[in-house]
Design an enzyme around this catalytic site. Structure first.
Site, mmCIF file in Angstrom:
data_model
loop_
_atom_site.group_PDB
_atom_site.id
_atom_site.type_symbol
_atom_site.label_atom_id
_atom_site.label_comp_id
_atom_site.label_asym_id
_atom_site.label_seq_id
_atom_site.Cartn_x
_atom_site.Cartn_y
_atom_site.Cartn_z
ATOM 1 N N HIS A 1 29.170 41.637 36.055
ATOM 2 C CA HIS A 1 28.573 41.919 34.749
ATOM 3 C C HIS A 1 29.119 41.018 33.636
ATOM 4 O O HIS A 1 28.724 41.182 32.484
ATOM 5 C CB HIS A 1 28.842 43.386 34.401
ATOM 6 C CG HIS A 1 30.315 43.658 34.235
ATOM 7 N ND1 HIS A 1 31.202 43.562 35.282
ATOM 8 C CD2 HIS A 1 31.053 43.971 33.153
ATOM 9 C CE1 HIS A 1 32.420 43.808 34.852
ATOM 10 N NE2 HIS A 1 32.357 44.071 33.555
ATOM 11 N N ASP A 2 30.039 40.107 33.984
ATOM 12 C CA ASP A 2 30.576 39.177 32.985
ATOM 13 C C ASP A 2 30.117 37.744 33.230
ATOM 14 O O ASP A 2 30.511 36.839 32.490
ATOM 15 C CB ASP A 2 32.119 39.171 33.031
ATOM 16 C CG ASP A 2 32.728 40.518 32.686
ATOM 17 O OD1 ASP A 2 32.161 41.232 31.838
ATOM 18 O OD2 ASP A 2 33.783 40.851 33.265
ATOM 19 N N GLU B 1 40.939 42.965 39.106
ATOM 20 C CA GLU B 1 40.200 41.877 38.465
ATOM 21 C C GLU B 1 41.226 40.841 38.013
ATOM 22 O O GLU B 1 42.036 41.129 37.118
ATOM 23 C CB GLU B 1 39.404 42.386 37.256
ATOM 24 C CG GLU B 1 38.545 41.284 36.668
ATOM 25 C CD GLU B 1 38.171 41.457 35.201
ATOM 26 O OE1 GLU B 1 37.212 40.824 34.757
ATOM 27 O OE2 GLU B 1 38.854 42.225 34.484
ATOM 28 N N ASP C 1 40.733 46.818 35.838
ATOM 29 C CA ASP C 1 40.299 45.843 34.846
ATOM 30 C C ASP C 1 41.464 44.938 34.426
ATOM 31 O O ASP C 1 42.593 45.408 34.248
ATOM 32 C CB ASP C 1 39.792 46.632 33.625
ATOM 33 C CG ASP C 1 39.002 45.795 32.658
ATOM 34 O OD1 ASP C 1 37.970 45.244 33.068
ATOM 35 O OD2 ASP C 1 39.415 45.700 31.488
ATOM 36 N N ASP D 1 35.927 52.112 38.283
ATOM 37 C CA ASP D 1 36.571 51.108 37.447
ATOM 38 C C ASP D 1 37.666 51.816 36.665
ATOM 39 O O ASP D 1 37.526 52.996 36.318
ATOM 40 C CB ASP D 1 35.520 50.555 36.470
ATOM 41 C CG ASP D 1 35.700 49.095 36.160
ATOM 42 O OD1 ASP D 1 36.818 48.728 35.793
ATOM 43 O OD2 ASP D 1 34.718 48.342 36.257
HETATM 44 C C1 GLC Z 1 37.000 42.889 31.975
HETATM 45 C C2 GLC Z 1 35.608 43.443 32.080
HETATM 46 C C3 GLC Z 1 34.830 43.025 30.877
HETATM 47 C C4 GLC Z 1 35.500 43.596 29.648
HETATM 48 C C5 GLC Z 1 36.973 43.186 29.596
HETATM 49 C C6 GLC Z 1 37.734 43.998 28.601
HETATM 50 O O1 GLC Z 1 37.021 41.513 32.017
HETATM 51 O O2 GLC Z 1 35.019 43.018 33.287
HETATM 52 O O3 GLC Z 1 33.501 43.432 30.932
HETATM 53 O O4 GLC Z 1 34.861 43.175 28.490
HETATM 54 O O5 GLC Z 1 37.612 43.397 30.822
HETATM 55 O O6 GLC Z 1 37.930 45.290 29.061
#
Ligand code: GLC
Length: 529
Positions: free
Chosen positions: A328-329, A265, A202, A100
């Site tokens: 994980h979100d 993402e 991210d 990541d």
């Molecule tokens: C992304 C991650 C999340 C995090 C956010 C800020 O969406 O998946 O878990 O809180 O970025 O970095």
């Protein structure tokens, strides 16, 4: 364009949330050595690549998504030497390792931000987004934080505000500044040189913001009670045209190394999402802009058939599709749609055309954990209590066996273990030939074995009475998939062939053709002909 197929097209990606996968030292938090000790499980599961959520040095305000050093390992997860051992062990099993990477923001404890904050004329001042207060005082504009509240925090010492898309402990980097770009690309090279096979970037679509800092437009659909983030539309804070140039730059960093993959993402509608493959037909963007639409689309055969058609037809020529069912979100699949439908979801994810990503624990059918108010860890919940923003439920520890710590830890787990852990765990499910884990293993095995299922086309997508039907085909090999996404038993037509797999793991080998009775949540994989 090369027609050669690459590992990230044929294989399946498995996401590990490192805090919750395997603890090796009894501190209740997972670590890199723990992951290494579970590699045999992953290799026999039948996945191709492991993506590990951030393990960099971090004050853990957002559990590692607040990076204080882009080229290290946080002591809670281990050391760089542990990382080197892990990557060697991953590669020794023929697997790939994706890390990541968090380029949009650093931690407020990162030396870059400390310098930037130290004075208005510090050379790194412009590495972050600093603005004067509005004339007459107050926030420079109406940009909000994804975790609720204004996205601006005032720094008394220097009299300016800085912008943060997330927590105030996560200041946004200024991607208009070439020095920032070079620093991040340098950190990417650090990991590429160590052998990583790719990055999951991210919040890639949030990377760069409007250079004129214009106000976002109001959101007419926002109602009090929903996250204040959505009170305005992300007009000038998301998906800005300049983002595509940066993605292309990142891609060219990777392209200096053979067969690396860039995953983004990106939460955007299908049309805007596919632009991240690259603005031109050369596909010089991300090879896999994550497609989250199975998470966001209503669990209904017509909606999902429409989604598959829309996505397939929006893909630029030569672009490879991908599908994500959880992370994980996001609330666990089995909690979103129920345990029966989660089986249909597994068959859908692993038989669609495109690379699937599995989030750790989904292969067990894990449900959301129960988090008492005094157990809350996630800042998304702490900042906006009670409106359902918390992500702890989907981050509870992996369940390996029936022992006190579920095989995850010998200490006290950082989040509580799920109550149903005596049934839902790797050991129990491995011994049960009807379990969710057995279903995942079978699906992953079939997907590997049959080119039609990993490389083949997807065709004849239709629905009948809430049953989703499609065909995967390559050469003479043709499979029909039927998924009953309704709450009732249904009878639909299926083409002649024989059953290869059902989600209830029964009836294999039986000849079929004509009217077919399918239970709620049941899926059939049929070899045609
Ligand atoms: C992304 C991650 C999340 C995090 C956010 C800020 O969406 O998946 O878990 O809180 O970025 O970095």
């Amino acid at each position: 364009m090369s027609t050669e197929r690459l590992w990230w097209q044929d294989g399946v990606i498995y996401q590990i949330y490192p805090r919750s996968f395997q603890d090796s030292n009894g501190d209740g938090v997972g670590d890199l050595a723990g992951i290494e000790s579970r590699l045999d499980y992953l290799a026999t599961l039948g996945i191709e690549a492991v993506w590990i959520s951030p393990f960099y040095p971090s004050p853990m305000a957002d559990f590692g998504y607040d990076v204080a050093d882009y080229t290290g390992v946080d002591p809670i997860f281990g050391t760089l030497t542990d990382f080197d051992h892990l990557i060697a062990a991953v590669h020794a099993r023929g697997l790939k390792l994706i890390v990541d990477f968090v380029p949009n923001h650093s931690s407020d404890q990162h030396p870059w931000f400390r310098e930037s904050k130290s004075s208005r004329d510090n050379p790194k001042r412009d590495w972050y987004l600093w603005r004067d207060p509005a004339p007459g005082g107050g926030y420079p504009n109406n940009w909000m934080s994804n975790f609720g509240g204004p996205g601006w925090t005032f720094d008394e010492a220097t009299g300016q505000y800085y912008y943060h898309s997330f927590l105030k402990e996560q200041p946004d980097l200024n991607w208009h500044n070439p020095a920032v770009r070079e620093a991040i690309y340098g950190a990417m090279r650090f990991w590429l040189d160590r052998g990583v096979d790719g990055f999951r970037m991210d919040v890639l679509w949030l990377l760069i913001k409007d250079a004129a800092f214009r106000d976002n437009l109001p959101n007419p659909e926002w109602r009090p009670g929903a996250s204040s983030f959505w009170s305005v539309l992300p007009t000038y804070t998301a998906d800005q045209p300049e983002t595509h140039q940066i993605v292309a730059e990142m891609r060219s960093v990777l392209d200096h190394y053979p067969e690396r993959v860039l995953i983004g993402e990106i939460y955007l509608d299908v049309h805007d999402l596919v632009r991240y493959y690259g603005a031109d037909s050369l596909l010089t963007g991300a090879q896999m802009p994550f497609n989250f639409h199975l998470i966001q689309t209503e669990w209904n055969a017509d909606r999902i058939a429409e989604l598959i058609r829309e996505y397939e037809s929006a893909l630029p020529a030569g672009a490879w599709p991908n599908w994500v069912m959880g992370n994980h979100d996001q609330s666990r699949v089995a909690s979103r749609i129920g345990p029966l439908q989660a089986r249909a979801a597994a068959m859908l994810l692993l038989t669609l055309r495109g690379t699937p990503t599995i989030y750790n624990g989904e292969e067990l059918g894990m449900t959301n954990g129960r988090i008492a108010p005094d157990q809350v860890q996630d800042p998304a919940e702490k900042n906006q209590p009670g409106i359902g923003m918390g992500r702890d439920p989907e981050r509870t520890p992996m369940l390996w066996d029936t022992s006190a710590g579920a095989g995850f830890t010998t200490g006290t787990p950082w989040l509580p273990l799920n109550p149903d852990r005596t049934r839902t765990n790797v050991a129990t499910e491995s011994a049960d030939d009807r379990s969710m884990l057995t279903l995942y293993r079978r699906l992953l095995g079939l997907r590997r074995e049959h080119p039609a299922l990993h490389t083949g086309s997807i065709e004849n997508i239709w629905t009948d009475k809430g049953v989703l039907v499609y065909t995967r085909a390559l050469g003479d090999e043709r499979f029909q998939i039927l998924l009953n996404l309704t709450g009732d038993i249904q009878t639909v037509h299926c083409d002649p062939g024989h059953i290869v797999l059902t989600t209830i793991l029964d009836g294999e080998g039986a000849p079929v053709g004509g009217p077919m009775v399918i239970e709620s949540g049941e899926g059939l994989l049929i070899r045609l002909g």
